[in-house]
Design a protein around this motif. Structure first.
Motif, PDB file in Angstrom:
ATOM      1  N   SER A 143       0.777  -1.244   0.000  1.00 36.27           N
ATOM      2  CA  SER A 143       0.000   0.000   0.000  1.00 36.27           C
ATOM      3  C   SER A 143       0.813   1.301   0.000  1.00 36.27           C
ATOM      4  CB  SER A 143      -1.035  -0.004   1.129  1.00 36.27           C
ATOM      5  OG  SER A 143      -0.444  -0.365   2.327  1.00 36.27           O
ATOM      6  N   CYS A 144       2.143   1.227   0.049  1.00 39.06           N
ATOM      7  CA  CYS A 144       2.951   2.456  -0.044  1.00 39.06           C
ATOM      8  C   CYS A 144       3.976   2.316  -1.169  1.00 39.06           C
ATOM      9  CB  CYS A 144       3.746   2.698   1.248  1.00 39.06           C
ATOM     10  SG  CYS A 144       2.735   2.937   2.705  1.00 39.06           S
ATOM     11  N   ALA A 145       4.435   3.455  -1.678  1.00 39.46           N
ATOM     12  CA  ALA A 145       5.554   3.450  -2.631  1.00 39.46           C
ATOM     13  C   ALA A 145       6.845   3.861  -1.913  1.00 39.46           C
ATOM     14  CB  ALA A 145       5.275   4.408  -3.782  1.00 39.46           C
ATOM     15  N   SER A 146       6.723   4.838  -1.003  1.00 40.18           N
ATOM     16  CA  SER A 146       7.882   5.185  -0.176  1.00 40.18           C
ATOM     17  C   SER A 146       7.426   5.832   1.123  1.00 40.18           C
ATOM     18  CB  SER A 146       8.864   6.089  -0.925  1.00 40.18           C
ATOM     19  OG  SER A 146       8.424   7.427  -0.914  1.00 40.18           O
ATOM     20  N   VAL A 147       8.256   5.664   2.135  1.00 35.80           N
ATOM     21  CA  VAL A 147       7.998   6.286   3.442  1.00 35.80           C
ATOM     22  C   VAL A 147       9.300   6.910   3.919  1.00 35.80           C
ATOM     23  CG1 VAL A 147       7.400   5.879   5.857  1.00 35.80           C
ATOM     24  CG2 VAL A 147       6.197   4.611   4.067  1.00 35.80           C
ATOM     25  N   THR A 148       9.245   8.189   4.258  1.00 39.15           N
ATOM     26  CA  THR A 148      10.414   8.890   4.797  1.00 39.15           C
ATOM     27  C   THR A 148      10.101   9.320   6.225  1.00 39.15           C
ATOM     28  OG1 THR A 148      11.065   9.673   2.612  1.00 39.15           O
ATOM     29  CG2 THR A 148      11.907  10.924   4.489  1.00 39.15           C
ATOM     30  N   VAL A 149      11.027   9.026   7.126  1.00 40.03           N
ATOM     31  CA  VAL A 149      10.803   9.331   8.537  1.00 40.03           C
ATOM     32  C   VAL A 149      11.938  10.202   9.056  1.00 40.03           C
ATOM     33  CG1 VAL A 149      10.651   8.303  10.842  1.00 40.03           C
ATOM     34  CG2 VAL A 149       9.500   7.204   8.934  1.00 40.03           C
ATOM     35  N   THR A 150      11.601  11.216   9.845  1.00 41.37           N
ATOM     36  CA  THR A 150      12.638  11.983  10.547  1.00 41.37           C
ATOM     37  C   THR A 150      12.432  11.789  12.049  1.00 41.37           C
ATOM     38  OG1 THR A 150      11.444  14.041  10.909  1.00 41.37           O
ATOM     39  CG2 THR A 150      12.479  13.776   8.768  1.00 41.37           C
ATOM     40  N   GLY A 151      13.520  11.893  12.803  1.00 38.58           N
ATOM     41  CA  GLY A 151      13.415  11.676  14.244  1.00 38.58           C
ATOM     42  C   GLY A 151      14.753  11.830  14.918  1.00 38.58           C
ATOM     43  N   PRO A 152      14.819  11.413  16.186  1.00 35.45           N
ATOM     44  CA  PRO A 152      16.045  11.670  16.957  1.00 35.45           C
ATOM     45  C   PRO A 152      17.216  10.752  16.607  1.00 35.45           C
ATOM     46  CG  PRO A 152      14.384  10.580  18.325  1.00 35.45           C
ATOM     47  CD  PRO A 152      13.739  10.869  17.020  1.00 35.45           C
ATOM     48  N   SER A 153      16.959   9.516  16.175  1.00 33.19           N
ATOM     49  CA  SER A 153      18.080   8.634  15.823  1.00 33.19           C
ATOM     50  C   SER A 153      17.786   7.925  14.510  1.00 33.19           C
ATOM     51  CB  SER A 153      18.356   7.605  16.931  1.00 33.19           C
ATOM     52  OG  SER A 153      17.464   6.519  16.801  1.00 33.19           O
ATOM     53  N   THR A 154      18.859   7.580  13.796  1.00 31.08           N
ATOM     54  CA  THR A 154      18.671   6.976  12.470  1.00 31.08           C
ATOM     55  C   THR A 154      18.118   5.558  12.590  1.00 31.08           C
ATOM     56  OG1 THR A 154      20.650   8.221  11.920  1.00 31.08           O
ATOM     57  CG2 THR A 154      19.760   6.840  10.201  1.00 31.08           C
TER      58      THR A 154
END
Ligand code: AMP
Ligand code: MG
Length: 353
Positions: free
Chosen positions: A271-282
């Motif tokens: 159901s997704c083509a891409s997901v980008t996440v930002t946050g405190p640690s990689t």
């Protein structure tokens, strides 16, 4: 002869520093090297002493290679290989680094109700994306491999780690690169470098000083047009990771079979083509990018909103058109570069495929 170790993904994101005229060029010491099956770049910005910077970068790469050595399921004798070898038989003593990674992995597994699951190894081994397959496995084999997946069965204790059933195996492909980026980043911070980027094939961590503050942009790769970007956003400090269905895949009867598997079905998560996440640690971003990808746009974004410090962008494709949505803070700074992409998901796409 060097053995190729497989950790998927090549640059999903790229980083740029804008607004630096040639008169105010920022000095940088950087090095790019192949590790974990992708390119890692370590860059130290500002007025750093070259020799000291080069020595620190070399130590950062040693750290990345050390993670690769225990995290790879392809290297005989690695901790991950030993865990597979002794599954159903014995507890394996593991490094405190692997134990800490598994603690984080279990947290993300529980919070995503198993969408992210490092015990997915029997399934990923069956699909064998590192060998560039062109056909899916038969459904009976998928069901048998799926029966060997279950994060709740992974036992972590004072004597080590135990996989209780023969055939179970771990696959750290969705978290180890992020983990390696974090270890290298922390080493460089501990050595006093304040303005830096560690980039493991698009999974990255950044810290900025007053020299670079406000100038860095993260570019999100277009999931359907190679070499183009879907969006960009500014980022001064923190981590980013992306999961995409365009990295390792084959087409069969018009369907895209790719490397991010839904542990509940044993088949790719569609159901997704891409997901980008930002946050405190990689590592956290890496794990959650995969988890959100499997959960799908609606449940994935709901889950992201519950995790402190996490922001997510989800892109999906329906009838040849791209749709996107992001958590509020990221949406506020996101610049979508694909003029045809539509914000929001068509309601028909939100049910299970
Ligand atoms: P990423 O690109 O970070 O999403 O990681 C994808 C890789 O993680 C795959 O190539 C597999 O090695 C592994 N993987 C696939 N599906 C899952 C899953 N549901 N949970 C954890 N790891 C997975
Ligand atoms: Mg991941």
């Amino acid at each position: 002869m060097g053995r190729r170790v497989y950790f998927p993904s090549v640059a999903f994101l790229c980083l740029s520093i804008s607004g630096c005229s040639s008169g105010s060029r920022i000095p940088v010491v950087e090095q790019t090297k192949m590790a974990m099956g992708t390119f890692f770049t370590v860059a130290l910005y500002g007025p750093v002493e070259t020799h000291r910077a080069e020595e620190a970068i070399s130590a950062a790469f040693d750290t990345i290679e050390a993670v690769e050595a225990w995290a790879s399921g392809k290297l005989p004798g690695s901790e991950i290989s030993l865990l597979a070898q002794y599954a159903g038989k014995e507890t394996v003593r593991v490094s405190s680094d692997l134990d800490s990674l598994l603690r984080l992995a279990q947290q993300v597994s529980s919070a995503s109700e198993g969408a992210f699951d490092v015990t997915v190894g029997a399934l990923t081994h069956l699909w064998g994306f590192e060998d560039s397959p062109s056909l899916p496995p038969d459904s009976g084999a998928v069901d048998s491999a799926r029966a060997l997946v279950g994060y709740r069965e992974l036992c972590r204790g004072p004597r080590g780690v135990f996989l209780p059933r023969p055939g179970m195996r771990l696959d750290l492909g969705a978290i180890a690169k992020g983990w390696a980026v974090d270890r290298a980043f922390e080493l460089l911070r501990a050595r006093g470098f304040a303005d830096l980027v560690v980039d493991g094939g698009g999974d990255l961590r950044i810290a900025s000083s007053s020299v670079t503050a406000g100038k860095r942009r993260v570019w999100v790769r277009h999931p359907r047009r190679a070499g183009e970007y879907f969006a960009r956003f500014p980022l001064d400090s923190g981590a980013v990771a992306t999961s995409g269905d365009y990295e390792r895949y084959f087409l069969c009867k018009g369907r895209r079979f790719h490397h991010i598997l839904d542990p509940r079905t044993g088949w790719p998560a569609w159901s997704c083509a891409s997901v980008t996440v930002t946050g405190p640690s990689t590592a956290l971003c890496d794990a959650w990018a995969t988890a959100i990808f499997v959960l799908g746009p609606e449940k994935g974004l709901q889950a992201a909103r519950r995790i402190p410090g996490l922001q997510a962008l989800v892109v999906s494709e329906h009838a040849g058109r791209l749709y996107w949505e992001a958590t509020e803070e990221l949406a506020a700074i996101l610049e979508v570069l694909d003029a045809q992409a539509v914000r929001g998901f068509p309601s028909s796409s939100l049910s299970e495929p």
